[in-house]
Design a protein around this motif. Sequence first.
Motif, PDB file in Angstrom:
ATOM      1  N   THR A 100     -10.517  10.207   1.202  1.00  8.39           N
ATOM      2  CA  THR A 100     -11.925  10.596   1.098  1.00  8.39           C
ATOM      3  C   THR A 100     -12.655   9.752   0.053  1.00  8.39           C
ATOM      4  N   LYS A 101     -13.969   9.789   0.140  1.00 10.66           N
ATOM      5  CA  LYS A 101     -14.841   9.013  -0.751  1.00 10.66           C
ATOM      6  C   LYS A 101     -14.607   9.341  -2.215  1.00 10.66           C
ATOM      7  N   ASN A 102     -14.309  10.601  -2.520  1.00  8.74           N
ATOM      8  CA  ASN A 102     -14.138  11.027  -3.910  1.00  8.74           C
ATOM      9  C   ASN A 102     -12.722  10.841  -4.438  1.00  8.74           C
ATOM     10  N   GLY A 103     -11.882  10.124  -3.681  1.00 12.64           N
ATOM     11  CA  GLY A 103     -10.566   9.760  -4.190  1.00 12.64           C
ATOM     12  C   GLY A 103      -9.448  10.698  -3.830  1.00 12.64           C
ATOM     13  N   LEU A 104      -9.667  11.630  -2.910  1.00 12.35           N
ATOM     14  CA  LEU A 104      -8.589  12.500  -2.460  1.00 12.35           C
ATOM     15  C   LEU A 104      -7.827  11.844  -1.314  1.00 12.35           C
ATOM     16  N   ILE A 105      -6.545  12.196  -1.193  1.00 12.09           N
ATOM     17  CA  ILE A 105      -5.729  11.688  -0.092  1.00 12.09           C
ATOM     18  C   ILE A 105      -4.848  12.821   0.414  1.00 12.09           C
ATOM     19  N   GLY A 139       4.965   6.131   8.393  1.00  6.68           N
ATOM     20  CA  GLY A 139       6.274   6.489   8.932  1.00  6.68           C
ATOM     21  C   GLY A 139       7.024   7.504   8.099  1.00  6.68           C
ATOM     22  N   GLY A 140       6.481   7.879   6.939  1.00 11.71           N
ATOM     23  CA  GLY A 140       7.139   8.854   6.085  1.00 11.71           C
ATOM     24  C   GLY A 140       7.612   8.289   4.758  1.00 11.71           C
ATOM     25  N   ASN A 141       7.857   6.972   4.721  1.00 11.89           N
ATOM     26  CA  ASN A 141       8.340   6.336   3.490  1.00 11.89           C
ATOM     27  C   ASN A 141       7.573   5.050   3.181  1.00 11.89           C
ATOM     28  N   ASP A 142       6.334   4.985   3.599  1.00 15.74           N
ATOM     29  CA  ASP A 142       5.533   3.780   3.400  1.00 15.74           C
ATOM     30  C   ASP A 142       4.878   3.773   2.018  1.00 15.74           C
ATOM     31  N   GLU A 143       4.187   2.673   1.736  1.00 21.95           N
ATOM     32  CA  GLU A 143       3.334   2.583   0.554  1.00 21.95           C
ATOM     33  C   GLU A 143       1.885   2.459   1.007  1.00 21.95           C
ATOM     34  N   ILE A 144       0.975   2.879   0.137  1.00 18.97           N
ATOM     35  CA  ILE A 144      -0.443   2.976   0.479  1.00 18.97           C
ATOM     36  C   ILE A 144      -1.271   2.279  -0.586  1.00 18.97           C
ATOM     37  N   ILE A 145      -2.355   1.636  -0.183  1.00 14.04           N
ATOM     38  CA  ILE A 145      -3.331   1.069  -1.112  1.00 14.04           C
ATOM     39  C   ILE A 145      -4.685   1.718  -0.848  1.00 14.04           C
ATOM     40  N   THR A 146      -5.349   2.185  -1.894  1.00 18.61           N
ATOM     41  CA  THR A 146      -6.742   2.607  -1.776  1.00 18.61           C
ATOM     42  C   THR A 146      -7.582   1.734  -2.698  1.00 18.61           C
ATOM     43  N   ALA A 147      -8.815   1.450  -2.286  1.00 23.03           N
ATOM     44  CA  ALA A 147      -9.699   0.560  -3.037  1.00 23.03           C
ATOM     45  C   ALA A 147     -11.061   1.193  -3.198  1.00 23.03           C
ATOM     46  N   SER A 148     -11.715   0.908  -4.320  1.00 20.09           N
ATOM     47  CA  SER A 148     -13.013   1.515  -4.604  1.00 20.09           C
ATOM     48  C   SER A 148     -14.133   0.485  -4.574  1.00 20.09           C
ATOM     49  N   TYR A 149     -15.362   0.969  -4.475  1.00 24.95           N
ATOM     50  CA  TYR A 149     -16.566   0.147  -4.428  1.00 24.95           C
ATOM     51  C   TYR A 149     -16.719  -0.718  -5.679  1.00 24.95           C
ATOM     52  N   GLY A 179     -19.685   7.622 -10.651  1.00 26.22           N
ATOM     53  CA  GLY A 179     -20.518   6.821  -9.756  1.00 26.22           C
ATOM     54  C   GLY A 179     -19.741   5.940  -8.797  1.00 26.22           C
ATOM     55  N   ASP A 180     -18.427   5.799  -8.994  1.00 22.23           N
ATOM     56  CA  ASP A 180     -17.617   4.976  -8.102  1.00 22.23           C
ATOM     57  C   ASP A 180     -17.165   5.814  -6.915  1.00 22.23           C
ATOM     58  N   ARG A 181     -16.688   5.134  -5.865  1.00 26.11           N
ATOM     59  CA  ARG A 181     -16.215   5.832  -4.674  1.00 26.11           C
ATOM     60  C   ARG A 181     -15.167   4.984  -3.962  1.00 26.11           C
ATOM     61  N   VAL A 182     -14.276   5.627  -3.229  1.00 27.22           N
ATOM     62  CA  VAL A 182     -13.276   4.920  -2.433  1.00 27.22           C
ATOM     63  C   VAL A 182     -13.953   4.372  -1.180  1.00 27.22           C
ATOM     64  N   VAL A 183     -13.651   3.094  -0.844  1.00 22.12           N
ATOM     65  CA  VAL A 183     -14.254   2.469   0.335  1.00 22.12           C
ATOM     66  C   VAL A 183     -13.234   2.116   1.414  1.00 22.12           C
ATOM     67  N   ASP A 184     -11.947   2.054   1.057  1.00 25.38           N
ATOM     68  CA  ASP A 184     -10.959   1.671   2.065  1.00 25.38           C
ATOM     69  C   ASP A 184      -9.573   2.139   1.663  1.00 25.38           C
ATOM     70  N   MET A 185      -8.702   2.241   2.658  1.00 28.78           N
ATOM     71  CA  MET A 185      -7.302   2.587   2.465  1.00 28.78           C
ATOM     72  C   MET A 185      -6.479   1.827   3.489  1.00 28.78           C
ATOM     73  N   CYS A 186      -5.303   1.352   3.095  1.00 33.61           N
ATOM     74  CA  CYS A 186      -4.415   0.643   4.012  1.00 33.61           C
ATOM     75  C   CYS A 186      -2.980   1.121   3.831  1.00 33.61           C
TER      76      CYS A 186
END
Length: 302
Positions: A100-105, A139-149, A179-186
Amino acid sequence: KRVPVAEYRTQRRGGKGVTAHKPKEEDFVDNMFVTSNHDDILFFTDRGKVYSLKCYFIPDAQRTARGRAIVNLLQLEPNEKVCAMLPLKENAEGFIVMATKNGLIKKTALSEFASIRKVGKIAIKIVDGDELISVGLTGGNDEIITASYEGKCIRFSENDIRAMGRDTQGVKSIELNKGDRVVDMCIIKDDAEVITMTENGYGKRSPLDDYRLQIRAGKGVKAGVFNEKTGKLVSLKLVTPNDDIMVITSAGTIIRVSSEDISRIGRDTQGVKAMDLEENDELIGMAVVKEGMKVLTITSNG
């Protein structure tokens, strides 16, 4: 709308691109991704609901066409807006991860999304002021990247997130400044590189190792140098050397370039000009291209 990838020929980076969409006044392109005709597409909305539709039910259209109103394809509630989409292969397994935009996953078993009715199904609990911005399959054991504006980025293990039911909010992925927000996740894949793109059309490729593994909910690291010339970060994706990327602007212009044409440089740099933007236009999205796939776009007004 749905458009064959071949409609967008590969160009050199730094060009002006081609018109991909002619939105109506006060409308603009909001989302784009690349998929296959036989994929199931999950549509996630600002109400926290999810709808399902086969890709081939979305009308094939010319590159410059406006497309069909999504309310004619999905049984959305009044004023409900699609804000994220996820293509699924047949017999896919694993977990759906939602950022989500506010940094929740949040992570929920894919089996929870079986048999989605035409009226949709609850996918995530969205609180006032927050918004779903990205969805992925793990898949259950992956890694994730989130990035902010503002250009902060965090890489963490999927195991830091416990699986939850559909009607829950999730947990914190990154500590955001005011004032920052999440813009993408991979979702991280082997042999991939990180590619970033800014709102003024600057991009770069960086080794995945530049983004060290951290614990979820930290402040992360800088994803680059962002200033008045480059603009803020709008998209972060993972690519391989054989991939093309497509970037799209709010005015509906797309450029398709080979990922290898985007300079491979360190994480803490501003990058090179990937697209020459017109005045008052800005880059709003990026998709990774595989041959034989379709480009789906959606506008802010659906």
